[in-house]
Design a protein around this motif. Structure first.
Motif, short mmCIF file in Angstrom:
data_model
loop_
_atom_site.label_atom_id
_atom_site.label_comp_id
_atom_site.label_asym_id
_atom_site.label_seq_id
_atom_site.Cartn_x
_atom_site.Cartn_y
_atom_site.Cartn_z
N GLU A 297 14.56 36.31 19.87
CA GLU A 297 14.99 35.06 20.50
C GLU A 297 16.17 34.45 19.74
O GLU A 297 17.09 33.92 20.34
CB GLU A 297 13.84 34.05 20.59
N SER A 298 16.13 34.52 18.41
CA SER A 298 17.22 33.94 17.63
C SER A 298 18.53 34.70 17.85
O SER A 298 19.60 34.10 17.88
CB SER A 298 16.87 33.89 16.14
N VAL A 299 18.45 36.02 18.02
CA VAL A 299 19.65 36.81 18.29
C VAL A 299 20.20 36.46 19.68
O VAL A 299 21.41 36.28 19.84
CB VAL A 299 19.35 38.32 18.18
N ILE A 300 19.31 36.32 20.65
CA ILE A 300 19.73 35.91 22.01
C ILE A 300 20.42 34.56 21.96
O ILE A 300 21.46 34.36 22.58
CB ILE A 300 18.53 35.88 22.98
N ARG A 301 19.85 33.61 21.22
CA ARG A 301 20.47 32.27 21.11
C ARG A 301 21.85 32.35 20.47
O ARG A 301 22.78 31.68 20.91
CB ARG A 301 19.57 31.32 20.32
N GLU A 302 21.99 33.18 19.45
CA GLU A 302 23.29 33.33 18.79
C GLU A 302 24.32 33.95 19.73
O GLU A 302 25.47 33.52 19.77
CB GLU A 302 23.14 34.18 17.52
N ILE A 303 23.92 34.95 20.48
CA ILE A 303 24.83 35.57 21.46
C ILE A 303 25.21 34.55 22.52
O ILE A 303 26.38 34.42 22.89
CB ILE A 303 24.18 36.82 22.10
N ASP A 304 24.23 33.77 22.98
CA ASP A 304 24.49 32.74 23.99
C ASP A 304 25.49 31.70 23.48
O ASP A 304 26.44 31.34 24.18
CB ASP A 304 23.17 32.08 24.38
N ARG A 305 25.30 31.23 22.23
CA ARG A 305 26.24 30.27 21.65
C ARG A 305 27.63 30.87 21.50
O ARG A 305 28.63 30.21 21.76
CB ARG A 305 25.73 29.79 20.29
N SER A 306 27.69 32.11 21.06
CA SER A 306 28.99 32.76 20.87
C SER A 306 29.71 32.93 22.19
O SER A 306 30.93 32.73 22.27
CB SER A 306 28.80 34.13 20.21
N LEU A 307 28.98 33.29 23.25
CA LEU A 307 29.62 33.43 24.56
C LEU A 307 30.10 32.08 25.09
O LEU A 307 31.14 32.01 25.73
CB LEU A 307 28.65 34.06 25.57
N GLU A 308 29.34 31.04 24.82
CA GLU A 308 29.76 29.70 25.26
C GLU A 308 31.06 29.30 24.58
O GLU A 308 31.92 28.68 25.17
CB GLU A 308 28.66 28.68 24.95
N HIS A 309 31.19 29.68 23.33
CA HIS A 309 32.38 29.31 22.56
C HIS A 309 33.55 30.25 22.81
O HIS A 309 34.69 29.83 22.95
CB HIS A 309 32.04 29.27 21.07
N LYS B 27 32.00 33.86 31.74
CA LYS B 27 32.97 32.81 31.99
C LYS B 27 32.43 31.49 31.48
O LYS B 27 31.27 31.16 31.68
CB LYS B 27 33.28 32.71 33.48
N GLN B 28 33.28 30.72 30.80
CA GLN B 28 32.87 29.41 30.30
C GLN B 28 32.61 28.49 31.48
O GLN B 28 33.35 28.47 32.46
CB GLN B 28 33.96 28.80 29.43
N THR B 29 31.53 27.72 31.35
CA THR B 29 31.16 26.81 32.42
C THR B 29 31.96 25.51 32.37
O THR B 29 32.25 24.92 33.40
CB THR B 29 29.67 26.47 32.36
N SER B 30 32.34 25.08 31.17
CA SER B 30 33.13 23.86 31.05
C SER B 30 33.99 23.97 29.80
O SER B 30 33.63 24.67 28.85
CB SER B 30 32.23 22.64 30.96
N PRO B 31 35.12 23.26 29.77
CA PRO B 31 35.97 23.31 28.56
C PRO B 31 35.23 22.69 27.38
O PRO B 31 34.44 21.78 27.54
CB PRO B 31 37.20 22.50 28.93
N ARG B 32 35.50 23.22 26.20
CA ARG B 32 34.89 22.67 24.99
C ARG B 32 35.48 21.28 24.72
O ARG B 32 36.62 21.00 25.06
CB ARG B 32 35.16 23.60 23.81
N PRO B 33 34.70 20.42 24.07
CA PRO B 33 35.21 19.09 23.72
C PRO B 33 36.48 19.20 22.89
O PRO B 33 36.57 20.01 21.97
CB PRO B 33 34.08 18.47 22.91
N GLY B 34 37.46 18.41 23.25
CA GLY B 34 38.73 18.39 22.52
C GLY B 34 39.70 19.47 22.94
O GLY B 34 40.82 19.50 22.46
N GLU B 35 39.29 20.34 23.85
CA GLU B 35 40.18 21.40 24.30
C GLU B 35 41.15 20.84 25.33
O GLU B 35 40.78 20.11 26.22
CB GLU B 35 39.37 22.53 24.93
N ARG B 36 42.40 21.20 25.19
CA ARG B 36 43.43 20.68 26.08
C ARG B 36 43.48 21.48 27.36
O ARG B 36 43.09 22.63 27.41
CB ARG B 36 44.78 20.74 25.38
N SER B 37 43.99 20.88 28.36
CA SER B 37 44.17 21.54 29.65
C SER B 37 45.16 22.68 29.52
O SER B 37 46.09 22.63 28.73
CB SER B 37 44.68 20.52 30.67
#
Length: 106
Positions: A31-43, A87-97
């Motif tokens: 589960e911890s590896v899945i969470r890390e992969i999920d966070r990395s893909l989000e970023h 694909k990212q679902t939303s831009p990261r905070p502070g990311e410019r257009s």
């Protein structure tokens, strides 16, 4: 929606210089590896995963499990390295257009 071949080609080009972010050892997928992969893909959206200690069939099952758990898609698998994309679902905070500053919409 599956990636088109030209999209996969572009992602393979982008992923060529990447280093594996997550390494899955003999203990397998947790589960911890899945969470890390999920966070990395989000970023990062695109990432490499190194799969250790698995035969060919086990490696395929592992990749399928990762992609299903993280709602990602396999772009390429060579040897013990898998390139996955979500694909990212939303831009990261502070990311410019992507349009850049001061550009008006047409």
């Amino acid at each position: 929606m599956p990636l088109l071949e030209n999209q996969k080609r572009e992602l393979r080009q982008r992923g060529h210089a990447l280093k594996p972010i997550v390494i899955i050892g003999n203990a397998g997928l947790s589960e911890s590896v899945i969470r890390e992969i999920d966070r990395s893909l989000e970023h990062h959206e695109l990432m490499k995963v190194r799969l250790g200690g698995a035969d060919r069939e086990a490696k395929k099952r592992l990749i399928i499990s990762i992609c299903e758990s993280c709602h990602a898609e396999l772009v390429q698998s060579i040897g013990r390295i898998a390139l996955i994309y979500r694909k990212q679902t939303s831009p990261r905070p502070g990311e410019r257009s992507k349009r850049g500053p001061g550009r008006a919409r047409s």
